[in-house]
Design a protein around this motif. Sequence first.
Motif, PDB file in Angstrom:
ATOM      1  N   MET A   7       6.938  -5.001   0.915  1.00 30.25           N
ATOM      2  CA  MET A   7       5.871  -4.110   0.509  1.00 30.25           C
ATOM      3  C   MET A   7       6.484  -2.759   0.170  1.00 30.25           C
ATOM      4  O   MET A   7       7.107  -2.122   1.001  1.00 30.25           O
ATOM      5  CB  MET A   7       4.852  -3.987   1.647  1.00 30.25           C
ATOM      6  CG  MET A   7       3.775  -2.990   1.349  1.00 30.25           C
ATOM      7  SD  MET A   7       2.584  -2.747   2.681  1.00 30.25           S
ATOM      8  CE  MET A   7       1.555  -4.165   2.432  1.00 30.25           C
ATOM      9  N   GLY A   8       6.265  -2.349  -1.038  1.00 31.65           N
ATOM     10  CA  GLY A   8       6.802  -1.078  -1.495  1.00 31.65           C
ATOM     11  C   GLY A   8       5.854   0.073  -1.247  1.00 31.65           C
ATOM     12  O   GLY A   8       4.702  -0.101  -0.827  1.00 31.65           O
ATOM     13  N   ILE A   9       6.349   1.248  -1.530  1.00 33.55           N
ATOM     14  CA  ILE A   9       5.560   2.462  -1.321  1.00 33.55           C
ATOM     15  C   ILE A   9       4.301   2.460  -2.190  1.00 33.55           C
ATOM     16  O   ILE A   9       3.241   2.906  -1.760  1.00 33.55           O
ATOM     17  CB  ILE A   9       6.418   3.739  -1.537  1.00 33.55           C
ATOM     18  CG1 ILE A   9       5.658   4.994  -1.093  1.00 33.55           C
ATOM     19  CG2 ILE A   9       6.804   3.894  -2.987  1.00 33.55           C
ATOM     20  CD1 ILE A   9       5.627   5.171   0.370  1.00 33.55           C
ATOM     21  N   GLN A  10       4.426   1.921  -3.411  1.00 36.86           N
ATOM     22  CA  GLN A  10       3.254   1.860  -4.298  1.00 36.86           C
ATOM     23  C   GLN A  10       2.168   0.964  -3.715  1.00 36.86           C
ATOM     24  O   GLN A  10       0.984   1.273  -3.829  1.00 36.86           O
ATOM     25  CB  GLN A  10       3.658   1.360  -5.695  1.00 36.86           C
ATOM     26  CG  GLN A  10       4.484   2.348  -6.473  1.00 36.86           C
ATOM     27  CD  GLN A  10       3.720   3.627  -6.823  1.00 36.86           C
ATOM     28  OE1 GLN A  10       2.679   3.961  -6.264  1.00 36.86           O
ATOM     29  NE2 GLN A  10       4.259   4.385  -7.747  1.00 36.86           N
ATOM     30  N   ASP A  11       2.573  -0.136  -3.084  1.00 37.69           N
ATOM     31  CA  ASP A  11       1.604  -1.030  -2.451  1.00 37.69           C
ATOM     32  C   ASP A  11       0.882  -0.330  -1.307  1.00 37.69           C
ATOM     33  O   ASP A  11      -0.330  -0.495  -1.133  1.00 37.69           O
ATOM     34  CB  ASP A  11       2.295  -2.291  -1.920  1.00 37.69           C
ATOM     35  CG  ASP A  11       2.884  -3.148  -3.027  1.00 37.69           C
ATOM     36  OD1 ASP A  11       2.352  -3.105  -4.156  1.00 37.69           O
ATOM     37  OD2 ASP A  11       3.879  -3.846  -2.762  1.00 37.69           O
ATOM     38  N   ILE A  12       1.620   0.436  -0.537  1.00 38.86           N
ATOM     39  CA  ILE A  12       1.030   1.181   0.578  1.00 38.86           C
ATOM     40  C   ILE A  12       0.038   2.219   0.059  1.00 38.86           C
ATOM     41  O   ILE A  12      -1.074   2.345   0.573  1.00 38.86           O
ATOM     42  CB  ILE A  12       2.128   1.837   1.433  1.00 38.86           C
ATOM     43  CG1 ILE A  12       2.962   0.755   2.121  1.00 38.86           C
ATOM     44  CG2 ILE A  12       1.524   2.805   2.446  1.00 38.86           C
ATOM     45  CD1 ILE A  12       4.215   1.275   2.798  1.00 38.86           C
ATOM     46  N   ILE A  13       0.438   2.945  -0.972  1.00 36.90           N
ATOM     47  CA  ILE A  13      -0.440   3.965  -1.556  1.00 36.90           C
ATOM     48  C   ILE A  13      -1.698   3.323  -2.122  1.00 36.90           C
ATOM     49  O   ILE A  13      -2.815   3.802  -1.894  1.00 36.90           O
ATOM     50  CB  ILE A  13       0.307   4.775  -2.640  1.00 36.90           C
ATOM     51  CG1 ILE A  13       1.399   5.624  -1.989  1.00 36.90           C
ATOM     52  CG2 ILE A  13      -0.654   5.629  -3.454  1.00 36.90           C
ATOM     53  CD1 ILE A  13       2.353   6.274  -2.968  1.00 36.90           C
ATOM     54  N   GLU A  14      -1.535   2.215  -2.835  1.00 37.63           N
ATOM     55  CA  GLU A  14      -2.692   1.517  -3.408  1.00 37.63           C
ATOM     56  C   GLU A  14      -3.611   0.994  -2.307  1.00 37.63           C
ATOM     57  O   GLU A  14      -4.836   1.076  -2.409  1.00 37.63           O
ATOM     58  CB  GLU A  14      -2.234   0.373  -4.307  1.00 37.63           C
ATOM     59  CG  GLU A  14      -3.356  -0.307  -5.053  1.00 37.63           C
ATOM     60  CD  GLU A  14      -4.145   0.625  -5.960  1.00 37.63           C
ATOM     61  OE1 GLU A  14      -5.370   0.409  -6.084  1.00 37.63           O
ATOM     62  OE2 GLU A  14      -3.571   1.568  -6.536  1.00 37.63           O
ATOM     63  N   GLY A  15      -3.027   0.473  -1.246  1.00 35.04           N
ATOM     64  CA  GLY A  15      -3.812  -0.010  -0.124  1.00 35.04           C
ATOM     65  C   GLY A  15      -4.635   1.094   0.519  1.00 35.04           C
ATOM     66  O   GLY A  15      -5.802   0.896   0.867  1.00 35.04           O
ATOM     67  N   LYS A  16      -4.024   2.264   0.662  1.00 30.70           N
ATOM     68  CA  LYS A  16      -4.748   3.406   1.231  1.00 30.70           C
ATOM     69  C   LYS A  16      -5.888   3.844   0.322  1.00 30.70           C
ATOM     70  O   LYS A  16      -6.973   4.173   0.792  1.00 30.70           O
ATOM     71  CB  LYS A  16      -3.800   4.580   1.479  1.00 30.70           C
ATOM     72  CG  LYS A  16      -2.964   4.421   2.717  1.00 30.70           C
ATOM     73  CD  LYS A  16      -2.187   5.686   3.000  1.00 30.70           C
ATOM     74  CE  LYS A  16      -1.478   5.569   4.327  1.00 30.70           C
ATOM     75  NZ  LYS A  16      -0.877   6.828   4.728  1.00 30.70           N
ATOM     76  N   LYS A  17      -5.648   3.836  -0.985  1.00 29.27           N
ATOM     77  CA  LYS A  17      -6.704   4.208  -1.929  1.00 29.27           C
ATOM     78  C   LYS A  17      -7.874   3.238  -1.833  1.00 29.27           C
ATOM     79  O   LYS A  17      -9.032   3.648  -1.819  1.00 29.27           O
ATOM     80  CB  LYS A  17      -6.169   4.211  -3.365  1.00 29.27           C
ATOM     81  CG  LYS A  17      -5.303   5.388  -3.705  1.00 29.27           C
ATOM     82  CD  LYS A  17      -4.832   5.300  -5.145  1.00 29.27           C
ATOM     83  CE  LYS A  17      -3.882   6.409  -5.480  1.00 29.27           C
ATOM     84  NZ  LYS A  17      -3.368   6.294  -6.864  1.00 29.27           N
TER      85      LYS A  17
END
Length: 108
Positions: A1-11
Amino acid sequence: MGIQDIIEGKKQWRAHMARVKALPPDYRIVYKEIQKYLFKVGPIDLFDGSLLTGILDFFEEGVAADRGVLELIGNDVAAFCDDLIKDSRTYADIYQESISGEAGSAEK
């Protein structure tokens, strides 16, 4: 899981919670109780998002139809949740299996 996935998940989670906050107070209280119950004993795949999102969609439809939340789910939140996850593997199942496995190995 990359940083973009984490950011998208939070959004996605923030957008989801914004929808929850838009519910009437009685729906919001029941939703949070369902969420708490499912986080405690819920299915392993709870965090894929479909179950909680489905409940939220169901609640929004109930609000639009001008129905009370207890008309939709009944008086027992836990029974409603248990019915939703009856065919799913839960964290409670894993815990029970681990206890049974430990007790079984101690008896042998």
